[in-house]
Design a protein around this motif. Structure first.
Motif, PDB file in Angstrom:
ATOM      1  N   THR A  24     163.290 113.198 -27.664  1.00  0.00           N
ATOM      2  CA  THR A  24     164.122 113.420 -26.478  1.00  0.00           C
ATOM      3  C   THR A  24     163.390 114.263 -25.439  1.00  0.00           C
ATOM      4  O   THR A  24     163.456 113.981 -24.236  1.00  0.00           O
ATOM      5  N   ALA A  25     162.690 115.292 -25.909  1.00  0.00           N
ATOM      6  CA  ALA A  25     161.956 116.147 -24.971  1.00  0.00           C
ATOM      7  C   ALA A  25     160.866 115.345 -24.260  1.00  0.00           C
ATOM      8  O   ALA A  25     160.631 115.521 -23.059  1.00  0.00           O
ATOM      9  N   LEU A  26     160.222 114.431 -24.971  1.00  0.00           N
ATOM     10  CA  LEU A  26     159.198 113.591 -24.339  1.00  0.00           C
ATOM     11  C   LEU A  26     159.833 112.717 -23.267  1.00  0.00           C
ATOM     12  O   LEU A  26     159.248 112.492 -22.202  1.00  0.00           O
ATOM     13  N   GLY A  27     161.038 112.238 -23.555  1.00  0.00           N
ATOM     14  CA  GLY A  27     161.776 111.485 -22.540  1.00  0.00           C
ATOM     15  C   GLY A  27     161.973 112.333 -21.298  1.00  0.00           C
ATOM     16  O   GLY A  27     161.727 111.893 -20.174  1.00  0.00           O
ATOM     17  N   GLY A  28     162.372 113.580 -21.521  1.00  0.00           N
ATOM     18  CA  GLY A  28     162.564 114.504 -20.410  1.00  0.00           C
ATOM     19  C   GLY A  28     161.290 114.684 -19.598  1.00  0.00           C
ATOM     20  O   GLY A  28     161.322 114.749 -18.372  1.00  0.00           O
ATOM     21  N   VAL A  29     160.158 114.739 -20.290  1.00  0.00           N
ATOM     22  CA  VAL A  29     158.876 114.904 -19.593  1.00  0.00           C
ATOM     23  C   VAL A  29     158.654 113.746 -18.622  1.00  0.00           C
ATOM     24  O   VAL A  29     158.300 113.956 -17.459  1.00  0.00           O
ATOM     25  N   PHE A  30     158.891 112.525 -19.080  1.00  0.00           N
ATOM     26  CA  PHE A  30     158.686 111.353 -18.214  1.00  0.00           C
ATOM     27  C   PHE A  30     159.542 111.450 -16.954  1.00  0.00           C
ATOM     28  O   PHE A  30     159.065 111.254 -15.838  1.00  0.00           O
ATOM     29  N   SER A  31     160.843 111.740 -17.164  1.00  0.00           N
ATOM     30  CA  SER A  31     161.757 111.754 -16.035  1.00  0.00           C
ATOM     31  C   SER A  31     161.410 112.875 -15.060  1.00  0.00           C
ATOM     32  O   SER A  31     161.295 112.660 -13.854  1.00  0.00           O
ATOM     33  N   GLU A  32     161.227 114.078 -15.577  1.00  0.00           N
ATOM     34  CA  GLU A  32     161.064 115.221 -14.685  1.00  0.00           C
ATOM     35  C   GLU A  32     159.676 115.237 -14.050  1.00  0.00           C
ATOM     36  O   GLU A  32     159.490 115.718 -12.938  1.00  0.00           O
ATOM     37  N   ARG A  33     158.675 114.692 -14.757  1.00  0.00           N
ATOM     38  CA  ARG A  33     157.349 114.598 -14.160  1.00  0.00           C
ATOM     39  C   ARG A  33     157.349 113.650 -12.968  1.00  0.00           C
ATOM     40  O   ARG A  33     156.526 113.770 -12.064  1.00  0.00           O
ATOM     41  N   SER A  34     158.287 112.682 -12.993  1.00  0.00           N
ATOM     42  CA  SER A  34     158.360 111.764 -11.855  1.00  0.00           C
ATOM     43  C   SER A  34     159.248 112.342 -10.757  1.00  0.00           C
ATOM     44  O   SER A  34     159.425 111.731  -9.711  1.00  0.00           O
ATOM     45  N   VAL A 205     160.798 103.973 -13.361  1.00  0.00           N
ATOM     46  CA  VAL A 205     160.106 103.866 -14.648  1.00  0.00           C
ATOM     47  C   VAL A 205     160.257 105.161 -15.445  1.00  0.00           C
ATOM     48  O   VAL A 205     160.571 105.151 -16.636  1.00  0.00           O
ATOM     49  N   GLY A 206     160.070 106.298 -14.741  1.00  0.00           N
ATOM     50  CA  GLY A 206     160.192 107.591 -15.414  1.00  0.00           C
ATOM     51  C   GLY A 206     161.563 107.786 -16.037  1.00  0.00           C
ATOM     52  O   GLY A 206     161.690 108.179 -17.204  1.00  0.00           O
ATOM     53  N   VAL A 207     162.607 107.488 -15.273  1.00  0.00           N
ATOM     54  CA  VAL A 207     163.969 107.714 -15.773  1.00  0.00           C
ATOM     55  C   VAL A 207     164.301 106.730 -16.900  1.00  0.00           C
ATOM     56  O   VAL A 207     164.901 107.107 -17.915  1.00  0.00           O
ATOM     57  N   LEU A 208     163.893 105.460 -16.762  1.00  0.00           N
ATOM     58  CA  LEU A 208     164.189 104.482 -17.815  1.00  0.00           C
ATOM     59  C   LEU A 208     163.470 104.862 -19.113  1.00  0.00           C
ATOM     60  O   LEU A 208     164.035 104.763 -20.204  1.00  0.00           O
ATOM     61  N   LEU A 209     162.220 105.310 -18.988  1.00  0.00           N
ATOM     62  CA  LEU A 209     161.505 105.743 -20.189  1.00  0.00           C
ATOM     63  C   LEU A 209     162.209 106.932 -20.838  1.00  0.00           C
ATOM     64  O   LEU A 209     162.296 107.022 -22.068  1.00  0.00           O
ATOM     65  N   SER A 210     162.727 107.839 -20.007  1.00  0.00           N
ATOM     66  CA  SER A 210     163.421 108.994 -20.576  1.00  0.00           C
ATOM     67  C   SER A 210     164.660 108.541 -21.338  1.00  0.00           C
ATOM     68  O   SER A 210     164.980 109.075 -22.399  1.00  0.00           O
ATOM     69  N   GLY A 211     165.344 107.512 -20.798  1.00  0.00           N
ATOM     70  CA  GLY A 211     166.517 106.987 -21.499  1.00  0.00           C
ATOM     71  C   GLY A 211     166.134 106.373 -22.828  1.00  0.00           C
ATOM     72  O   GLY A 211     166.784 106.591 -23.852  1.00  0.00           O
ATOM     73  N   ALA A 212     165.028 105.607 -22.827  1.00  0.00           N
ATOM     74  CA  ALA A 212     164.589 104.957 -24.056  1.00  0.00           C
ATOM     75  C   ALA A 212     164.228 105.985 -25.122  1.00  0.00           C
ATOM     76  O   ALA A 212     164.651 105.877 -26.281  1.00  0.00           O
ATOM     77  N   LEU A 213     163.484 107.006 -24.723  1.00  0.00           N
ATOM     78  CA  LEU A 213     163.041 107.998 -25.709  1.00  0.00           C
ATOM     79  C   LEU A 213     164.202 108.869 -26.185  1.00  0.00           C
ATOM     80  O   LEU A 213     164.286 109.211 -27.377  1.00  0.00           O
ATOM     81  N   ALA A 214     165.118 109.215 -25.273  1.00  0.00           N
ATOM     82  CA  ALA A 214     166.278 110.012 -25.690  1.00  0.00           C
ATOM     83  C   ALA A 214     167.164 109.183 -26.621  1.00  0.00           C
ATOM     84  O   ALA A 214     167.686 109.695 -27.624  1.00  0.00           O
ATOM     85  N   GLY A 215     167.310 107.890 -26.319  1.00  0.00           N
ATOM     86  CA  GLY A 215     168.070 107.007 -27.207  1.00  0.00           C
ATOM     87  C   GLY A 215     167.437 106.962 -28.583  1.00  0.00           C
ATOM     88  O   GLY A 215     168.118 107.050 -29.612  1.00  0.00           O
ATOM     89  N   LEU A 216     166.118 106.847 -28.597  1.00  0.00           N
ATOM     90  CA  LEU A 216     165.393 106.847 -29.864  1.00  0.00           C
ATOM     91  C   LEU A 216     165.636 108.155 -30.617  1.00  0.00           C
ATOM     92  O   LEU A 216     165.885 108.158 -31.829  1.00  0.00           O
ATOM     93  N   GLY A 217     165.584 109.272 -29.883  1.00  0.00           N
ATOM     94  CA  GLY A 217     165.828 110.569 -30.502  1.00  0.00           C
ATOM     95  C   GLY A 217     167.193 110.615 -31.181  1.00  0.00           C
ATOM     96  O   GLY A 217     167.322 111.090 -32.318  1.00  0.00           O
ATOM     97  N   GLY A 218     168.202 110.085 -30.495  1.00  0.00           N
ATOM     98  CA  GLY A 218     169.548 110.081 -31.070  1.00  0.00           C
ATOM     99  C   GLY A 218     169.619 109.216 -32.316  1.00  0.00           C
ATOM    100  O   GLY A 218     170.203 109.606 -33.335  1.00  0.00           O
ATOM    101  N   ALA A 219     168.998 108.019 -32.262  1.00  0.00           N
ATOM    102  CA  ALA A 219     169.043 107.111 -33.400  1.00  0.00           C
ATOM    103  C   ALA A 219     168.300 107.709 -34.598  1.00  0.00           C
ATOM    104  O   ALA A 219     168.743 107.595 -35.742  1.00  0.00           O
TER     105      ALA A 219
END
Lengths: 320, 350
Positions: A24-34, A205-219
């Motif tokens: 999830t934190a990696l997802g955050g990195v993608f979104s906030e870095r963009s 792209v940044g926000v969608l990647l953050s969603g994918a990684l956060a979703g993965l984190g939850g699963a």
């Protein structure tokens, strides 16, 4: 209890509780870095947990057996990205306040996930899954003396995957043209635009990647730790991942380290009572440690944490 | 132009509420619930009986206060997501005074409410100081402070105030906001005198912001920090002050739960949600005192009505959460509406 025993108790537990936070934190990195604030990580993670629990349950019914969790990870990533696209449209195209939109994502995820759980299962929670990611020793590596026992025995595969993904994210962000572009739209979108980079596209792209990684984190959380989805499955892990990202200074490896550290704090708070010397420390200090440390880090007391320059500001062409 | 702006101020929330309910209906339709029947049950559950009306008003009091907290900070350009945490420390402080102090009601109640306000103000001023002194963004610190508040208050209750049932003792009669008169009036609802405090707080916020020098300075900082600085306004002081006052409103919202609705504090497994709802209330109310009251009435009503909707039409109460989330989205995306209106008004020219 010897020191080694203590470590053998704490470190595997820390790695286990850290894995969902790392993703999830990696997802955050993608979104906030963009350049897009993502307070919605909590909601995205929650929706990922819901998706994961439902997919694994039905995967079992359809005879996917051990593959069910892995299928669920893919599904959770796709749905996570879809869910994040709401945040992307609102905050990038419609120039909504990114924090407000993130808050709305959190509300929406809780409401929708529990609404659907009640609709599908007629109960407040999903059935407990039987196919979990199982604990295993990594061949060869677990035979290394000391390190093998601490880091490579009795752990979930997903934890190693998390570390591996962190390395990939670091490589992508810092060693590829794509990464440079993503970071540039978060620092100085106008300059990036002048150089012919499509700012909006990169941010999407940044926000969608953050969603994918956060979703993965939850699963992953469902598949390795909780085993089902209830209203209390994800309560703050997303915010903790957000804290890890900031404590890690918006850097993938920093986020990895911070998430591991927060995982350690959680592990100690759970099993601290068995450890001599730690029994006397009230549990509350360990519980609040990640949050206090994040505040201290932001205040510059534990190294300076600087956000990407354009974080939180929508980009408008031609505006100075 | 001014007239048009005022029109938008009303239009955006109204359109948002309408769209939120509409999409909520579509979601019900898709998932096989009867939307019209459900909404009928929802409105019946808000206005149908005096009991429901009492419950709605009771639900409004903490929502008004948490909405005021968010709105007040917004006016200074600050986003206080920490209402939830400030509410918890306020709740604890109110209950503490309610249990351990002996005084006649005329002193005891104000004292307990004041304690809640002070506790909330202190908790809220921490992110304020961090923002003013270290330029740390308040959104992150307030979120972190929420969790610190949650775990700390639980620990304090567990160690010093524990009564059977994972909760504290009841507050003394003299500190209670409960009113047999109001309860009787509303068919034994849990309505209490808190609503009066909430409305007084709304008036105070309006007065403070629009009729005092302090309010002028706070709003000036919200509009433009640099210009305010140049005009000789102490920006740092105003940021801390704004967070403290915002926190005080949030703390008093906690006293509504502690002295009114529950009369005690539980060990909370998670957040109450009132603080987060405050964000929705403030947004919908365009950060004005009267808007916050109306917003709290809407969301308070939806939450209470949801219970009847579940009972009568079988729709899970979470649907209301979805509708609220959608409303926030549409208010946040008002850019879209503004942009369209501007485009039309300027005769198609940009």
């Amino acid at each position: 209890m010897s020191f080694m025993d203590i470590l053998a108790l704490i470190i595997p537990a820390a790695i286990v509780s850290a894995a969902p936070l790392i993703f999830t934190a990696l997802g955050g990195v993608f979104s906030e870095r963009s350049g897009v604030v993502n307070i919605g990580l909590e909601g995205l993670m929650l929706f990922g947990a819901f998706t994961g629990a439902v997919t694994i349950y039905y995967g079992e019914q359809f005879g996917l057996a051990g593959a069910a969790p892995w299928v669920s990870f893919v599904v959770a990533m796709i749905l996570g990205a879809l869910f994040a696209s709401i945040h992307a449209v609102a905050s990038i195209s419609l120039k909504a306040d990114q924090v407000v939109s993130g808050v709305a994502i959190n509300f929406l995820a809780v409401g929708l996930a529990i609404f659907l759980t009640k609709k599908i299962f007629n109960a407040g929670q999903t059935p407990v899954i039987s196919e979990r990611i199982s604990k295993s020793d990594i061949p060869f590596l677990s035979d290394i003396p000391i390190i093998g026992k601490l880091f490579f025995s009795n752990a979930y595969l997903t934890s190693y995957l998390a570390v591996f993904v962190a390395l990939i994210v670091w490589y992508v962000l810092y060693k590829t043209p794509f990464g440079l572009r993503l970071r540039s739209v978060g620092e100085h979108p106008m300059a990036a635009d002048t150089m012919g980079i499509n700012v909006k596209k990169m941010r999407y792209v940044g926000v969608l990647l953050s969603g994918a990684l956060a979703g993965l984190g939850g699963a992953v959380y469902v598949a390795s730790i909780s085993g089902n989805f209830t209203h209390s499955t994800i309560t703050g892990q997303g915010f903790m991942a957000l804290a890890a990202m900031i404590f890690g200074k918006w850097h993938p490896l920093g986020a990895l380290g911070a998430a591991l550290f927060f995982g350690l704090a959680q592990a100690i708070s759970i099993s601290g009572a068995q450890i001599p010397g730690l029994q006397d420390i009230p549990k509350v200090f360990l519980l609040i440690a990640p949050y206090v440390l994040t505040i201290l880090a932001l205040a510059g007391l534990v190294g300076r944490a600087d956000a990407p320059k354009a974080l939180g500001t929508p980009y408008e062409k031609g505006k100075r | 132009m001014q007239n048009n702006k005022n029109k938008m101020k009303f239009l955006v929330p109204l359109i948002s509420v309408f769209l939120g309910l509409l999409i909520g209906g579509i979601i019900m339709l898709i998932s096989g619930y009867p939307p019209i029947e459900a909404y009928a049950a929802l409105f019946e559950g808000i206005f149908g009986e005096s009991y429901y009306r009492g419950e709605t008003i009771r639900q409004m009091s903490p929502l008004i206060l948490s909405g005021l907290a968010v709105a007040f900070a917004f006016r200074t350009g600050l986003f206080n997501i920490g209402v939830e945490g400030q509410l918890l420390v306020g709740w604890l402080a109110a209950v503490y005074v309610g249990i351990f102090v002996d005084a006649p009601a005329i002193i005891h109640i104000p004292l307990a409410v004041l304690a809640a306000g002070v506790a909330g103000a202190l908790w809220g001023s921490v992110p304020g100081i961090l923002k003013a002194r270290f330029k740390v963004h308040e959104v992150i610190t307030t979120i972190m402070m929420n969790y610190i508040a949650l775990y700390s208050t639980n620990e304090i209750i567990r160690n010093f105030m524990l009564a059977p049932g994972e909760r504290t003792e009841n507050v003394k009669e003299s500190a209670s906001l409960a009113s047999p008169f109001l309860q009787e009036l509303t068919d034994n609802s849990t309505l209490h005198f808190g609503i009066i405090i909430a409305i007084v707080a709304a008036v105070i916020m309006w007065f403070l912001l629009w009729r005092t020098t302090l309010g002028y300075e706070l709003r000036a900082v919200g509009f433009n920090q640099h210009a305010s600085q140049y005009a000789g306004i102490n920006v740092s002081k105003n940021i801390v002050l704004s967070m403290a006052i915002s926190g005080a409103f949030a703390g008093i919202a906690g006293s509504m739960e502690g002295l009114g609705t529950y009369q005690y504090m539980t060990i909370n497994a998670g957040f109450t949600g009132v603080g987060f709802d405050g964000i929705a209330v403030a947004l919908l109310g365009a950060n004005s005192a009267i808007g916050v009251i109306l917003g709290a009435a809407l969301f308070g009503g939806l939450k209470i009505g949801a219970l009847n909707m579940q009972a009568m039409a079988g729709v899970p109460t979470e649907l209301v959460g979805i509708v609220i989330a959608l409303i926030i989205f549409f208010v946040a995306c008002s850019y879209l509406v503004h942009w369209l209106m501007n485009r039309v008004n300027r005769g198609g020219k940009i």
